[in-house]
Design a protein around this motif. Sequence first.
Motif, PDB file in Angstrom:
ATOM      1  N   UNK A  30       0.948  -1.272   0.097  1.00 48.82           N
ATOM      2  CA  UNK A  30       0.123   0.066   0.039  1.00 48.82           C
ATOM      3  C   UNK A  30       0.930   1.233  -0.154  1.00 48.82           C
ATOM      4  N   UNK A  31       0.438   2.269  -0.682  1.00 50.74           N
ATOM      5  CA  UNK A  31       1.086   3.476  -1.129  1.00 50.74           C
ATOM      6  C   UNK A  31       0.179   4.670  -0.862  1.00 50.74           C
ATOM      7  N   UNK A  32       0.695   5.600  -0.450  1.00 49.46           N
ATOM      8  CA  UNK A  32      -0.214   6.784  -0.523  1.00 49.46           C
ATOM      9  C   UNK A  32       0.547   7.957  -1.114  1.00 49.46           C
ATOM     10  N   UNK A  33      -0.228   8.996  -1.767  1.00 50.70           N
ATOM     11  CA  UNK A  33       0.306  10.137  -2.396  1.00 50.70           C
ATOM     12  C   UNK A  33      -0.229  11.398  -2.014  1.00 50.70           C
ATOM     13  N   UNK A  34       0.167  12.705  -2.282  1.00 56.61           N
ATOM     14  CA  UNK A  34      -0.467  13.657  -2.047  1.00 56.61           C
ATOM     15  C   UNK A  34       0.227  14.795  -3.137  1.00 56.61           C
ATOM     16  N   UNK A  35      -0.693  15.788  -3.170  1.00 53.42           N
ATOM     17  CA  UNK A  35      -0.519  16.562  -4.556  1.00 53.42           C
ATOM     18  C   UNK A  35       0.742  17.687  -3.747  1.00 53.42           C
ATOM     19  N   UNK A  48       8.148  24.399  -1.178  1.00 52.74           N
ATOM     20  CA  UNK A  48       7.305  23.091  -1.357  1.00 52.74           C
ATOM     21  C   UNK A  48       6.242  23.086  -0.155  1.00 52.74           C
ATOM     22  N   UNK A  49       5.136  22.978  -0.639  1.00 52.21           N
ATOM     23  CA  UNK A  49       4.003  22.533   0.369  1.00 52.21           C
ATOM     24  C   UNK A  49       3.091  21.495  -0.314  1.00 52.21           C
ATOM     25  N   UNK A  50       2.692  20.629   0.718  1.00 50.03           N
ATOM     26  CA  UNK A  50       1.937  19.417   0.314  1.00 50.03           C
ATOM     27  C   UNK A  50       0.360  20.135   0.448  1.00 50.03           C
ATOM     28  N   UNK A  51      -0.455  19.702  -0.340  1.00 43.49           N
ATOM     29  CA  UNK A  51      -1.835  20.058  -0.636  1.00 43.49           C
ATOM     30  C   UNK A  51      -2.969  18.946  -0.826  1.00 43.49           C
ATOM     31  N   UNK A  55      -4.038  10.312  -0.812  1.00 42.19           N
ATOM     32  CA  UNK A  55      -5.020   9.661  -1.424  1.00 42.19           C
ATOM     33  C   UNK A  55      -4.296   8.248  -1.898  1.00 42.19           C
ATOM     34  N   UNK A  56      -4.815   7.078  -2.270  1.00 33.76           N
ATOM     35  CA  UNK A  56      -4.253   5.624  -2.304  1.00 33.76           C
ATOM     36  C   UNK A  56      -3.474   5.676  -3.931  1.00 33.76           C
ATOM     37  N   UNK A  57      -2.479   5.038  -3.790  1.00 27.57           N
ATOM     38  CA  UNK A  57      -1.671   4.825  -5.027  1.00 27.57           C
ATOM     39  C   UNK A  57      -1.622   3.482  -5.506  1.00 27.57           C
ATOM     40  N   UNK A  58      -1.921   3.139  -6.598  1.00 33.35           N
ATOM     41  CA  UNK A  58      -1.787   1.748  -7.044  1.00 33.35           C
ATOM     42  C   UNK A  58      -0.655   1.661  -8.283  1.00 33.35           C
ATOM     43  N   UNK A  59       0.593   1.366  -7.920  1.00 33.17           N
ATOM     44  CA  UNK A  59       1.522   1.694  -9.117  1.00 33.17           C
ATOM     45  C   UNK A  59       1.466   0.228  -9.985  1.00 33.17           C
ATOM     46  N   UNK A  60       1.749   0.475 -11.069  1.00 30.87           N
ATOM     47  CA  UNK A  60       1.743  -0.571 -11.971  1.00 30.87           C
ATOM     48  C   UNK A  60       3.061  -0.391 -12.949  1.00 30.87           C
TER      49      UNK A  60
END
Length: 95
Positions: A30-35, A48-51, A55-60
């Motif tokens: 499981x991975x998560x990301x953020x803008x 640099x700011x996280x906004x 959200x979940x990421x599903x890398x392929x």
Amino acid sequence: MLGIDRADLVQEDDGQGVGSSFNVWSWPGQLTGQVVAYAQQPDGTVDVQFWGPEFPLTPMFIDPDDILFGRADFFQAFVVSFAPGLPFGAFHLDA
């Protein structure tokens, strides 16, 4: 860059592109990301700011010889501006 070991990848059914098919591997973790928002300051530094929410990421993953870069679908629907001088090769996406 994601910290995923190639040995942990699981081969999926063949992927489908526009007029093509290719081998696809997924990662069962499981991975998560953020803008990430970047703003260049007048002094040349980058703020640099996280906004927004994470959200979940599903890398392929696919074989490097099959790289598509979204030429036939994604880039037809969106305008993407790359900024390679910023961390992570940041980009701006317009619908």
